[in-house]
Design a protein around this motif. Structure first.
Motif, mmCIF file in Angstrom:
data_model
loop_
_atom_site.group_PDB
_atom_site.id
_atom_site.type_symbol
_atom_site.label_atom_id
_atom_site.label_comp_id
_atom_site.label_asym_id
_atom_site.label_seq_id
_atom_site.Cartn_x
_atom_site.Cartn_y
_atom_site.Cartn_z
ATOM 1 N N UNK A 118 0.827 -1.225 -0.089
ATOM 2 C CA UNK A 118 -0.007 -0.189 0.013
ATOM 3 C C UNK A 118 0.968 1.065 0.256
ATOM 4 N N UNK A 119 1.805 1.372 0.870
ATOM 5 C CA UNK A 119 2.787 2.328 0.869
ATOM 6 C C UNK A 119 3.473 2.633 -0.599
ATOM 7 N N UNK A 120 3.723 1.683 -1.180
ATOM 8 C CA UNK A 120 4.511 1.706 -2.458
ATOM 9 C C UNK A 120 3.371 2.193 -3.583
ATOM 10 N N UNK A 121 2.188 1.793 -3.492
ATOM 11 C CA UNK A 121 1.056 2.201 -4.460
ATOM 12 C C UNK A 121 1.049 3.600 -4.263
ATOM 13 N N UNK A 122 0.831 4.177 -2.995
ATOM 14 C CA UNK A 122 0.637 5.495 -2.675
ATOM 15 C C UNK A 122 1.690 6.408 -3.422
ATOM 16 N N UNK A 123 2.711 6.041 -2.974
ATOM 17 C CA UNK A 123 3.973 6.835 -3.744
ATOM 18 C C UNK A 123 3.652 6.852 -5.074
ATOM 19 N N UNK A 124 3.425 5.676 -5.825
ATOM 20 C CA UNK A 124 3.245 5.371 -7.176
ATOM 21 C C UNK A 124 2.429 6.336 -7.598
ATOM 22 N N UNK A 125 1.074 6.782 -6.781
ATOM 23 C CA UNK A 125 0.128 7.764 -7.384
ATOM 24 C C UNK A 125 0.717 9.023 -7.467
ATOM 25 N N UNK A 126 1.652 9.371 -6.482
ATOM 26 C CA UNK A 126 2.197 10.702 -6.454
ATOM 27 C C UNK A 126 3.219 10.664 -7.924
ATOM 28 N N UNK A 127 4.037 9.770 -7.873
ATOM 29 C CA UNK A 127 4.845 9.849 -8.956
ATOM 30 C C UNK A 127 4.228 9.830 -10.239
ATOM 31 N N UNK A 128 3.085 9.053 -10.606
ATOM 32 C CA UNK A 128 2.236 9.279 -11.625
ATOM 33 C C UNK A 128 1.686 10.558 -12.026
ATOM 34 N N UNK A 129 1.238 11.283 -10.969
ATOM 35 C CA UNK A 129 0.889 12.274 -11.242
ATOM 36 C C UNK A 129 2.031 13.266 -11.961
ATOM 37 N N UNK A 130 3.249 13.129 -11.671
ATOM 38 C CA UNK A 130 4.287 14.004 -12.302
ATOM 39 C C UNK A 130 4.307 13.702 -13.786
ATOM 40 N N UNK A 131 4.023 12.587 -14.376
ATOM 41 C CA UNK A 131 3.978 12.235 -15.563
ATOM 42 C C UNK A 131 2.581 12.779 -16.366
ATOM 43 N N UNK A 132 1.666 12.919 -15.659
ATOM 44 C CA UNK A 132 0.194 13.339 -16.239
ATOM 45 C C UNK A 132 0.396 15.171 -16.655
ATOM 46 N N UNK A 133 1.150 15.585 -15.645
ATOM 47 C CA UNK A 133 1.336 16.930 -15.919
ATOM 48 C C UNK A 133 2.453 17.462 -16.776
ATOM 49 N N UNK A 134 3.663 16.537 -16.761
ATOM 50 C CA UNK A 134 4.871 16.776 -17.776
ATOM 51 C C UNK A 134 4.491 17.164 -19.020
ATOM 52 N N UNK A 135 3.842 16.434 -19.663
ATOM 53 C CA UNK A 135 4.015 16.803 -21.142
ATOM 54 C C UNK A 135 3.107 18.073 -21.712
ATOM 55 N N UNK A 136 1.776 18.248 -20.593
ATOM 56 C CA UNK A 136 1.032 19.580 -21.013
ATOM 57 C C UNK A 136 1.812 20.622 -20.507
ATOM 58 N N UNK A 137 2.571 20.575 -19.434
ATOM 59 C CA UNK A 137 3.419 21.626 -19.110
ATOM 60 C C UNK A 137 4.532 22.013 -20.161
ATOM 61 N N UNK A 138 5.003 21.041 -20.676
ATOM 62 C CA UNK A 138 6.326 21.314 -21.716
ATOM 63 C C UNK A 138 5.313 22.052 -22.932
ATOM 64 N N UNK A 139 4.150 21.184 -23.352
ATOM 65 C CA UNK A 139 3.380 21.932 -24.693
ATOM 66 C C UNK A 139 2.952 23.256 -24.099
ATOM 67 N N UNK A 140 2.702 23.697 -23.016
ATOM 68 C CA UNK A 140 1.823 25.067 -22.916
ATOM 69 C C UNK A 140 3.331 25.950 -22.980
ATOM 70 N N UNK A 141 4.083 25.660 -22.317
ATOM 71 C CA UNK A 141 5.377 26.845 -22.035
ATOM 72 C C UNK A 141 5.751 26.963 -23.715
ATOM 73 N N UNK A 142 6.141 25.907 -24.106
ATOM 74 C CA UNK A 142 6.564 26.044 -25.773
ATOM 75 C C UNK A 142 5.628 26.958 -26.481
ATOM 76 N N UNK A 143 4.167 26.535 -26.380
ATOM 77 C CA UNK A 143 3.263 27.253 -27.299
ATOM 78 C C UNK A 143 3.449 28.731 -26.931
ATOM 79 N N UNK A 144 3.289 29.049 -25.756
ATOM 80 C CA UNK A 144 3.434 30.524 -25.398
ATOM 81 C C UNK A 144 4.639 31.254 -25.702
ATOM 82 N N UNK A 145 5.852 30.644 -25.797
ATOM 83 C CA UNK A 145 6.842 31.004 -26.299
ATOM 84 C C UNK A 145 6.936 31.368 -27.889
ATOM 85 N N UNK A 146 6.231 30.299 -28.631
ATOM 86 C CA UNK A 146 6.080 30.309 -29.962
ATOM 87 C C UNK A 146 5.353 31.501 -30.177
#
Length: 229
Positions: free
Chosen positions: A14-42
């Motif tokens: 259970x402890x591993x699964x909870x930590x995995x949830x937090x780490x997975x959230x990093x992946x959910x936001x990583x791509x959109x963060x990069x795309x949005x910042x690049x689009x704004x700079x464009x």
């Protein structure tokens, strides 16, 4: 939040699964963060044209720190995401082949390296740079190309690794989605190399990056929900 397992061995799991949830959230936001910042700079950086310039070239100029920071932050988020992916339960057929998470981790490390080894200015960007392709390349520009190619190929391979995983689990739709995403990104990368300087190839490649980063985010949502059942 991924649910906690309450079996006899559930405390540790259970402890591993909870930590995995937090780490997975990093992946959910990583791509959109990069795309949005690049689009704004464009839209705001003078002289930048996605049909002529790669996003990596945004690391040049007075505002280059924005893209460099974006590379580092997004890359670290992808590394954390890779750790989370490795901690999620896997189908029995794939438990001895955790290539997907490893490949995502290599991609994240490549993004961080892309901030360290800055791409060379070219073709009028940033303003004041001579038009056309540069006549020579710096050592950091060459290393940037090297780490970028490794990162791109790793992400493409990750698409196919997860496609195999989904196929083994009977998730035909996601298997097809992953293969199509990886296939398009690979085709756009090949066209970029083969048709250097072609505007259509540059745009197709930029679109390939955006679609594949969107795939990484949706993948995180899909696997997190699946693990929470």
């Amino acid at each position: 939040m991924i649910k906690v397992v309450t079996s006899a061995a559930g405390g540790t799991r259970g402890a591993v699964t909870r930590s995995a949830g937090t780490l997975m959230a990093c992946g959910v936001v990583a791509g959109p963060l990069y795309i949005v910042v690049v689009l704004l700079q464009m839209l705001t950086r003078d002289g930048f044209d996605i049909s002529r310039h790669s996003a990596s070239m945004l690391s040049n100029g007075d505002l280059g720190w924005i893209q460099m920071t974006t590379f580092v932050v997004s890359g670290l988020l992808f590394v954390a995401y890779a750790i989370g992916l490795a901690r999620l339960p896997r189908p029995a057929a794939g438990r001895n082949r955790p290539w997907g998470p490893r490949l995502v981790g290599v991609f994240g490390a490549g993004m961080v390296a892309a901030a360290v080894f800055v791409a060379d200015p070219a073709d009028g960007f940033p303003p004041g740079t001579p038009a056309g392709a540069p006549t020579s390349m710096s050592w950091h520009g060459m290393l940037h190309l090297l780490v970028a190619q490794v990162a791109f190929l790793s992400l493409i391979a990750a698409c196919f690794a997860f496609a195999r995983r989904f196929a083994a689990a009977g998730s035909r739709g996601w298997a097809i989605y992953s293969r199509v995403t990886g296939g398009y990104f690979l085709a756009s990368l090949i066209s970029l190399v083969a048709l250097q300087g072609a505007r259509a190839a540059n745009v197709a490649f930029a679109l390939g990056i955006g679609l594949t980063l969107a795939w990484t985010s949706l993948l995180g949502v899909r696997l997190t929900r699946r693990a929470a059942r």
